[in-house]
Write a protein that holds these residues in place. Sequence first.
Motif, PDB file in Angstrom:
ATOM      1  N   PHE A  93       1.052  -0.557  -0.340  1.00 35.74           N
ATOM      2  CA  PHE A  93       0.114   0.100  -0.194  1.00 35.74           C
ATOM      3  C   PHE A  93       1.005   2.015  -0.133  1.00 35.74           C
ATOM      4  CE2 PHE A  93      -2.103  -3.226   1.996  1.00 35.74           C
ATOM      5  CZ  PHE A  93      -3.177  -3.103   1.282  1.00 35.74           C
ATOM      6  N   ARG A  94       1.200   2.000  -0.529  1.00 37.05           N
ATOM      7  CA  ARG A  94       1.708   3.636  -0.973  1.00 37.05           C
ATOM      8  C   ARG A  94       0.622   4.307  -0.640  1.00 37.05           C
ATOM      9  NH1 ARG A  94       3.273   0.170  -4.323  1.00 37.05           N
ATOM     10  NH2 ARG A  94       6.004  -0.231  -4.337  1.00 37.05           N
ATOM     11  N   GLY A  95      -0.418   4.397  -0.207  1.00 34.51           N
ATOM     12  CA  GLY A  95      -1.657   5.905  -0.215  1.00 34.51           C
ATOM     13  C   GLY A  95      -2.749   5.388  -0.467  1.00 34.51           C
ATOM     14  N   GLU A  96      -3.718   5.994  -0.291  1.00 28.90           N
ATOM     15  CA  GLU A  96      -5.536   5.759   0.125  1.00 28.90           C
ATOM     16  C   GLU A  96      -5.678   5.652  -0.973  1.00 28.90           C
ATOM     17  OE1 GLU A  96      -8.131   8.931   1.879  1.00 28.90           O
ATOM     18  OE2 GLU A  96      -6.223   8.701   3.239  1.00 28.90           O
ATOM     19  N   LEU A  97      -5.009   6.503  -2.197  1.00 27.58           N
ATOM     20  CA  LEU A  97      -6.014   6.098  -3.371  1.00 27.58           C
ATOM     21  C   LEU A  97      -4.652   5.522  -4.644  1.00 27.58           C
ATOM     22  CD1 LEU A  97      -7.249  10.507  -3.840  1.00 27.58           C
ATOM     23  CD2 LEU A  97      -8.237   8.371  -3.544  1.00 27.58           C
ATOM     24  N   GLU A  98      -3.590   5.377  -4.321  1.00 28.53           N
ATOM     25  CA  GLU A  98      -2.600   4.127  -4.733  1.00 28.53           C
ATOM     26  C   GLU A  98      -3.147   3.268  -5.397  1.00 28.53           C
ATOM     27  OE1 GLU A  98      -0.053   5.887  -6.763  1.00 28.53           O
ATOM     28  OE2 GLU A  98       0.109   7.619  -5.869  1.00 28.53           O
ATOM     29  N   PRO A  99      -3.044   2.006  -6.497  1.00 28.10           N
ATOM     30  CA  PRO A  99      -3.215   0.841  -6.533  1.00 28.10           C
ATOM     31  C   PRO A  99      -2.831   0.084  -4.994  1.00 28.10           C
ATOM     32  CG  PRO A  99      -2.574   1.866  -9.086  1.00 28.10           C
ATOM     33  CD  PRO A  99      -2.039   2.823  -7.552  1.00 28.10           C
ATOM     34  N   VAL A 100      -3.383  -1.249  -4.924  1.00 31.81           N
ATOM     35  CA  VAL A 100      -2.824  -2.194  -4.121  1.00 31.81           C
ATOM     36  C   VAL A 100      -1.760  -3.358  -4.718  1.00 31.81           C
ATOM     37  CG1 VAL A 100      -4.811  -3.728  -4.216  1.00 31.81           C
ATOM     38  CG2 VAL A 100      -2.075  -3.566  -1.868  1.00 31.81           C
ATOM     39  N   LEU A 101      -1.000  -3.270  -4.742  1.00 35.27           N
ATOM     40  CA  LEU A 101      -0.181  -4.175  -5.477  1.00 35.27           C
ATOM     41  C   LEU A 101      -0.155  -6.201  -4.715  1.00 35.27           C
ATOM     42  CD1 LEU A 101       2.805  -2.069  -7.010  1.00 35.27           C
ATOM     43  CD2 LEU A 101       0.423  -2.710  -7.791  1.00 35.27           C
ATOM     44  N   LEU A 102      -0.383  -6.920  -5.057  1.00 35.44           N
ATOM     45  CA  LEU A 102      -0.419  -8.378  -4.692  1.00 35.44           C
ATOM     46  C   LEU A 102       1.269  -8.495  -4.975  1.00 35.44           C
ATOM     47  CD1 LEU A 102      -3.741  -7.554  -5.005  1.00 35.44           C
ATOM     48  CD2 LEU A 102      -3.142  -9.565  -3.535  1.00 35.44           C
ATOM     49  N   ARG A 103       2.105  -9.192  -3.997  1.00 31.35           N
ATOM     50  CA  ARG A 103       3.079  -9.854  -4.964  1.00 31.35           C
ATOM     51  C   ARG A 103       3.741 -11.511  -4.104  1.00 31.35           C
ATOM     52  NH1 ARG A 103       7.102  -6.516  -8.029  1.00 31.35           N
ATOM     53  NH2 ARG A 103       7.092  -3.788  -7.378  1.00 31.35           N
ATOM     54  N   THR A 104       3.672 -12.465  -5.411  1.00 30.24           N
ATOM     55  CA  THR A 104       4.001 -14.049  -4.860  1.00 30.24           C
ATOM     56  C   THR A 104       5.757 -13.982  -5.121  1.00 30.24           C
ATOM     57  OG1 THR A 104       3.088 -14.389  -7.312  1.00 30.24           O
ATOM     58  CG2 THR A 104       1.774 -14.703  -5.847  1.00 30.24           C
ATOM     59  N   ASN A 105       6.107 -13.383  -6.057  1.00 32.45           N
ATOM     60  CA  ASN A 105       7.645 -12.997  -5.869  1.00 32.45           C
ATOM     61  C   ASN A 105       7.653 -11.927  -6.703  1.00 32.45           C
ATOM     62  OD1 ASN A 105       8.187 -15.618  -5.997  1.00 32.45           O
ATOM     63  ND2 ASN A 105       6.587 -16.317  -8.296  1.00 32.45           N
ATOM     64  N   GLU A 106       9.548 -11.417  -6.374  1.00 33.16           N
ATOM     65  CA  GLU A 106      10.228  -9.710  -6.710  1.00 33.16           C
ATOM     66  C   GLU A 106       8.768  -9.166  -7.725  1.00 33.16           C
ATOM     67  OE1 GLU A 106      13.676  -7.473  -7.468  1.00 33.16           O
ATOM     68  OE2 GLU A 106      13.775  -9.427  -5.974  1.00 33.16           O
ATOM     69  N   ASN A 107       8.982 -10.066  -8.637  1.00 34.73           N
ATOM     70  CA  ASN A 107       8.221  -9.783 -10.135  1.00 34.73           C
ATOM     71  C   ASN A 107       6.520 -10.042 -10.330  1.00 34.73           C
ATOM     72  OD1 ASN A 107      11.031  -7.997 -10.500  1.00 34.73           O
ATOM     73  ND2 ASN A 107      11.802 -10.485 -11.503  1.00 34.73           N
ATOM     74  N   ASP A 108       6.489 -10.867 -10.063  1.00 30.93           N
ATOM     75  CA  ASP A 108       4.765 -11.452  -9.926  1.00 30.93           C
ATOM     76  C   ASP A 108       4.160 -10.428  -9.992  1.00 30.93           C
ATOM     77  OD1 ASP A 108       5.995 -13.654 -11.761  1.00 30.93           O
ATOM     78  OD2 ASP A 108       5.793 -15.134 -10.047  1.00 30.93           O
TER      79      ASP A 108
END
Length: 184
Positions: free
Chosen positions: A156-171
Amino acid sequence: MIAKIFSNDFNRIVAATKGFVGTDAIHGIHKFIRLEFCANDSSVTAKAVDGYRLAIEHAVCECDGDFTAYINANTKLPRGMAATIEIVGSDAIIRCCDHIYGCPQPDGEFLDVEKALPKGEVTFQYGVNGNYLLSALQAAKVSCGGSFHKAVVLEFRGELEPVLLRTNENDVKMVLPVRIPHKD
């Protein structure tokens, strides 16, 4: 003590909490859904816990007093009917249509859920479409080889930024936020 509840509401709170019941819980009482009936609020609160998760769900009901009942997580009532729940002896008895469901009440102490909930200040709230988040989690599970033995990292980078789900560093799986009203 007796409570009356619409079966659709009962089924909803059971379905929303049953996945959080401890199937191999050390405390046998956590293998059940706890129903807390409150006469003053005309409400029932369903609670379920296992070693890692907690679920709380609310519904409207009528009851003549405050009481607690434990039910099996697989309890499902016929839709669109009135149901009654009461404690008779050491059993919770649910009556709906011509059906009677019973559940022996377990011994032991249920987790004090209020103490388990975080008490700190909320720094920000993040809203997402539940279907999009679920599909991202399902895709992350596939990325992890069909199981979650490896952690999925949420960024989470901020309330209006996308949330990223990472399973590996590049996935990466990404879910865009939705605006939610702020409570002032």
